[in-house]
Scaffold this motif. Structure first.
Motif, PDB file in Angstrom:
ATOM      1  N   ASN A  41       0.828  -1.202   0.000  1.00 48.31           N
ATOM      2  CA  ASN A  41       0.000   0.000   0.000  1.00 48.31           C
ATOM      3  C   ASN A  41       0.869   1.261   0.000  1.00 48.31           C
ATOM      4  O   ASN A  41       1.935   1.304   0.621  1.00 48.31           O
ATOM      5  N   ASN A  43       0.450   4.046   1.521  1.00 49.15           N
ATOM      6  CA  ASN A  43       0.672   4.594   2.867  1.00 49.15           C
ATOM      7  C   ASN A  43       1.802   3.881   3.587  1.00 49.15           C
ATOM      8  O   ASN A  43       2.579   4.489   4.320  1.00 49.15           O
ATOM      9  N   ARG A  44       1.886   2.584   3.363  1.00 53.02           N
ATOM     10  CA  ARG A  44       2.971   1.816   3.989  1.00 53.02           C
ATOM     11  C   ARG A  44       4.327   2.243   3.408  1.00 53.02           C
ATOM     12  O   ARG A  44       5.324   2.354   4.127  1.00 53.02           O
ATOM     13  N   LYS A  59       2.657  11.766  -1.404  1.00 44.95           N
ATOM     14  CA  LYS A  59       2.199  10.847  -2.453  1.00 44.95           C
ATOM     15  C   LYS A  59       2.744  11.242  -3.821  1.00 44.95           C
ATOM     16  O   LYS A  59       3.107  10.386  -4.630  1.00 44.95           O
ATOM     17  N   THR A  87       1.284  -1.084 -10.894  1.00 48.06           N
ATOM     18  CA  THR A  87       0.372  -0.378 -10.000  1.00 48.06           C
ATOM     19  C   THR A  87      -0.883  -1.220  -9.807  1.00 48.06           C
ATOM     20  O   THR A  87      -1.420  -1.779 -10.766  1.00 48.06           O
ATOM     21  N   SER A  90      -4.297   1.499  -5.138  1.00 50.65           N
ATOM     22  CA  SER A  90      -3.466   2.472  -4.426  1.00 50.65           C
ATOM     23  C   SER A  90      -2.186   1.836  -3.903  1.00 50.65           C
ATOM     24  O   SER A  90      -1.549   2.359  -2.987  1.00 50.65           O
ATOM     25  N   ALA A  91      -1.836   0.683  -4.485  1.00 58.71           N
ATOM     26  CA  ALA A  91      -0.641  -0.042  -4.041  1.00 58.71           C
ATOM     27  C   ALA A  91       0.273  -0.302  -5.244  1.00 58.71           C
ATOM     28  O   ALA A  91      -0.095  -0.090  -6.399  1.00 58.71           O
TER      29      ALA A  91
END
Length: 881
Positions: A41, A43-44, A59, A87, A90-91
């Motif tokens: 992800n 965010n990760r 981002k 892609t 969102s990961a």
């Protein structure tokens, strides 16, 4: 194609290591490689790429790094290897064969080692697994919690594998090797109780119970001092085992039978051996510290490794009553290296094996050799080794003997797999060099010319081989003085020739070293002969050799491993004088485009440094139309990083100006003369005039009016600071008109303000004020903030001298609004002028505040002139108050 996590994070192709770019891009690749074929992800990824709270545009930055990484993979043919960065919502996912990742291969081998029935197979697999480690895992990544946790987990697995390897050695009865492997890690991780416990038992089982108990008490004290705890169950149980002797601790095996032959294979002892006291003592300690120790004597060609090893072996004969074996492995020789089978055959014959009982295969001979040496106090000298693989089959068995290996290479694999102890040999210091000359020429002849003897030692670069060749030539010519030989050697064109005798000498030794290197390293070594400075970084090396910085870095490391270069400063490699001469000797064989690439590399990097050192200022030149972009350009984090680069590269840049002019590349020469202007202004009295005069000559040679204006404006300012005002004004009078004719209003404004400042300093205050007003008006018309700030700053200084304090304050305030926030030196200069102006108007508290802040900012930026000026005004202010 392969990916590395066990050390520096890297992408490696057939062409070498690929430059990944900033640490965040390496970190991105590392996170994806830690979970190959799994979606990670965004965010990760952001959590891993930022040490602290990520910015709002994180981002966008992440997407940029993903895009560049994807392009790098495509550029290097990743698709052919089944590698794709995709892609997924969102990961992101890195699809690939996991076998391409060194960490996966390491884990796979560790898993296989755990299910082996034979300890020997376990040892083989664990040694291979540990060979993948090139340093601390995930080196070069961001220091974020997720990445540090991953690195810690990998390190834990490595340490567990070391402990397992020691356990397998113990099952084979090789307790000395187990102790050697464990000791290295126990020293590095003194609070890891499982390591200490395993080491204690291995020491005890190899007959060193006292050392084992000492290690327990050392660990117990450390635990108490560092952590405030007592030993845990694992360490306490090991200690109890030692005290109870519940597990039998075998006594050392008896020495070999007196009837067995005592081999004596050493070559003749070296004559006139001198110096090396510290290194001999280090070798003594290394041999006495371990069981069956392997000691690795390394150093450059001609430094005397063989003489050192053989001298030590003769001095320590009594410690090896069961004999000495010697083999020249010819790792750096014109003649082929001997086959392992042939070396083992000679060893076995020396140990009394009859020819008719000689095993046929290499493995069988190796097994017999280890068996026959298991109980002997025997010394094995393996001279001139090229690689760790060449050495390993020739290591004896048992714990009572020792092995001494010499090599021009570091042999890091032998250190990792067999706990070899390095004993590096450097160049001889002056007293030892003099003693060597005395041993050949006699004390009287050397004492008659002490200064010439010292100069000979320096010209021979402290290399024993070069010194012996020089002394031999003098011994053959008793009528020659040492000073006459100095005169011969000072001619660089002839020095290498004079230091060669038949097939022995510096050139011959270096040639043999170079010819054993990989092709890419050889190409780089030749290219280094073209370099214009004394040391080189990976970016300049990349330009010289026409490779990527990653490949250049690998090749520089390889040359350093072969002792052709030293990394005296992290990231900068330097050859010794004689090595540099030899590289220059090979330079005609180098790529003829190497020098033009180097010059363009400096042009591109200079602009990047200029932008970091003086943000917002006009670039000191535009690139030539035919300038070639380097494979990668160094990025500068801040002003200090740029200034550090200027300082490190100053000799090379000055050499580049001379080379460019000699090649007729005057369009490069004048630019390279100007590129260090931020450092010139920081170190105004450092003798820049000859460099700028050379740049001016090149600017005139190509008829570039703007280049002439810029060079004259800077040269005039430097001459003024050197107290040569008459010469300064000659250049400064011409600079504005040249800029106007070139149509460069920014250069014209800078030229006028420099001219005005010098006129102001020489008493022509009225004319200076008019020119400064004209310069400020010109700058306003350009709308270029940095130039506006410069003219306003000088105008404010002028107003201070004429006691127009209100005007001076107004000019500094306007300049402060225009100056970019990261222009720290400019802002400090403005604060100083503002502080003086405030003092002039009687606002003493505000003045002191400005000057104190200016002094702190100047000190932080390394701007010593500003620090001194602010401090002086503060001192006067305190006296007035």
């Amino acid at each position: 194609m392969e990916f590395r996590l066990l050390g520096s994070v890297a992408l490696v192709t057939e062409g070498g290591e690929v430059a990944l770019g900033p640490a965040k891009r390496s970190s991105l690749l590392a996170v994806l490689l830690l979970r190959p074929n799994n979606a990670v992800n965004a965010n990760r990824l952001i959590d891993a790429l930022w040490e602290e709270e990520p910015p709002t545009h994180a981002k966008t930055v992440l997407q940029g790094h993903v895009s560049r990484l994807r392009a790098l993979l495509a550029e290097h043919g990743a698709e052919a290897y089944g590698v794709e960065l995709a892609t997924q919502g969102s990961a992101y996912v890195l699809r690939m064969p996991e076998s391409l990742v060194d960490a996966h291969r390491f884990e796979e081998l560790v898993g296989l080692a755990g299910v082996q029935r034979r300890p020997a197979d376990t040892v083989r697999m664990l040694r291979e697994a540990l060979s993948y480690w090139q340093g601390p895992a995930l080196t070069g990544t961001v220091h974020s919690r997720p990445l540090e946790a991953a690195a810690g987990a990998l390190e834990e697995m490595r340490l567990a594998s070391v402990e397992a390897l020691a356990g397998a050695y113990g099952q084979l009865g090789e307790h000395g090797r187990a102790a050697a492997v464990l000791r290295t890690e126990a020293v590095a991780h003194p609070l890891r109780e499982s390591l200490a416990a395993a080491l204690m038992l291995a020491l005890a089982r190899s007959g060193r119970q006292s050392d084992a108990i000492d290690w327990y008490h050392r660990t117990r004290r450390l635990l108490a001092e560092e952590l405030g705890v007592d030993p845990g169950e694992t360490l306490s149980d090991a200690y109890a085992t030692l005290l109870r002797a519940a597990e039998p601790v075998p006594a050392p095996r008896p020495a070999a039978s007196a009837q067995a032959p005592t081999p004596e294979g050493l070559p003749r002892a070296p004559r006139g051996f001198t110096g090396r006291g510290a290194e001999l003592a280090a070798l003594d300690r290394a041999v006495r510290a371990g069981d069956g120790p392997v000691c690795l004597v390394t150093g450059p060609a001609g430094v005397g490794k063989t003489a050192f090893a053989v001298h030590w072996a003769y001095e320590r004969r009594a410690e090896f009553p069961d004999g000495r074996l010697f083999a020249d492995l010819r790792g750096f020789s014109d003649t082929p290296a001997p086959e392992t089978a042939a070396v083992l055959r000679e060893f076995l014959l020396a140990l009394g094996v009859a020819p008719q009982r000689m095993p046929e295969t290499v493995d069988a001979r190796g097994a017999l050799f280890r068996s026959l040496t298991a109980d002997r106090r025997l010394l094995v000298v393996l001279d001139n080794a090229r690689s760790s693989e060449q050495v390993r089959p020739l290591l004896p068995g048992g714990e009572h003997g020792a092995t001494l290996v010499t090599s021009r290479d570091r042999l890091g694999g032998l250190i990792a797999s067999d706990a070899a102890t390095p004993v590096p040999l450097g160049h001889l210091p002056p007293p030892a060099s003099r003693a060597l000359l005395v041993s050949v020429l006699g004390a009287e002849r050397v004492a008659a010319e002490p200064a010439a003897a010292a100069r000979l030692a320096r010209l021979c670069d402290g290399l024993p081989l070069a010194l012996r060749v020089t002394a031999a030539r003098l011994a053959e010519r008793p009528q020659w003085t040492l000073d006459a030989m100095v005169g011969e050697l000072e001619d660089e064109q002839n020095r290498l020739l004079l230091l060669d005798v038949e097939d022995r000498g510096v050139s011959a030794a270096l040639r043999l070293t170079v010819q054993q290197l990989p092709d890419s390293a050889v190409r780089l070594f030749r290219a280094l002969g073209l370099h214009t400075g004394s040391d080189v970084d990976r970016f300049a090396a990349s330009a010289l050799a026409g490779t990527t910085p990653g490949q250049a870095s690998a090749d520089l490391d390889r040359l350093a491993a072969a002792h052709l270069l030293t990394e005296a400063v992290p990231g900068r490699w330097t050859p010794h004088d004689l090595v540099r001469l030899y590289a220059r000797h090979l330079a005609p064989q180098a790529d003829p485009e190497g020098l033009p690439r180097l010059l363009d590399h400096y042009l591109y990097t200079g602009l990047a440094a200029d932008a970091a050192a003086e943000p917002g200022s006009q670039p000191c030149y535009a690139l030539p139309a035919d300038a070639r972009r380097p494979a990668a350009t160094r990025e500068f984090e801040d002003r200090m990083a740029a200034l550090d680069w200027y300082v490190a590269e100053r000799p090379a840049l000055e050499g580049a100006v001379a080379v460019a002019a000699a090649l007729g590349m005057h369009d490069r020469a004048w630019r390279l003369a100007l590129v260090q202007w931020p450092l010139m202004l920081m170190r105004i009295g450092d003798g820049w005039t000859p460099l700028l005069e050379a740049g001016l000559a090149s600017a005139e040679a190509v008829g570039d009016l703007d280049a002439q204006s810029r060079t004259r404006a800077l040269l005039g300012w430097i001459l003024h600071e050197e107290g040569r005002d008459a010469e300064a004004l000659v250049h400064l009078e011409k600079a504005p008109d040249l800029a106007a004719r070139a149509g460069d209003a920014i250069s014209e404004a800078i030229a006028y303000v420099n001219h005005a400042a010098v006129l102001d300093a020489t008493g022509e205050s009225e004319r200076a004020g008019l020119l400064m007003l004209h310069a400020a008006a010109l700058a306003d018309r350009t709308g270029h903030p940095s130039t506006q700030v410069l003219t306003l700053q000088h105008l404010a200084d002028h107003c201070l001298k004429t006691e127009e304090y209100g005007a001076a304050l107004a000019h500094t305030l306007r300049a402060g609004e225009l100056a970019p926030p990261d222009a720290v030196v400019v802002r400090a200069q403005l604060q100083i002028v503002r502080g003086e102006a405030l003092a002039g108007t009687g606002r003493l508290e505000e003045a002191a505040d400005q000057l104190e802040r200016a002094m702190a900012a100047s000190e932080a930026a390394g701007y010593t002139e500003g620090t001194a000026r602010a401090a002086a005004h503060l001192s006067r202010l305190s006296a007035d108050r």
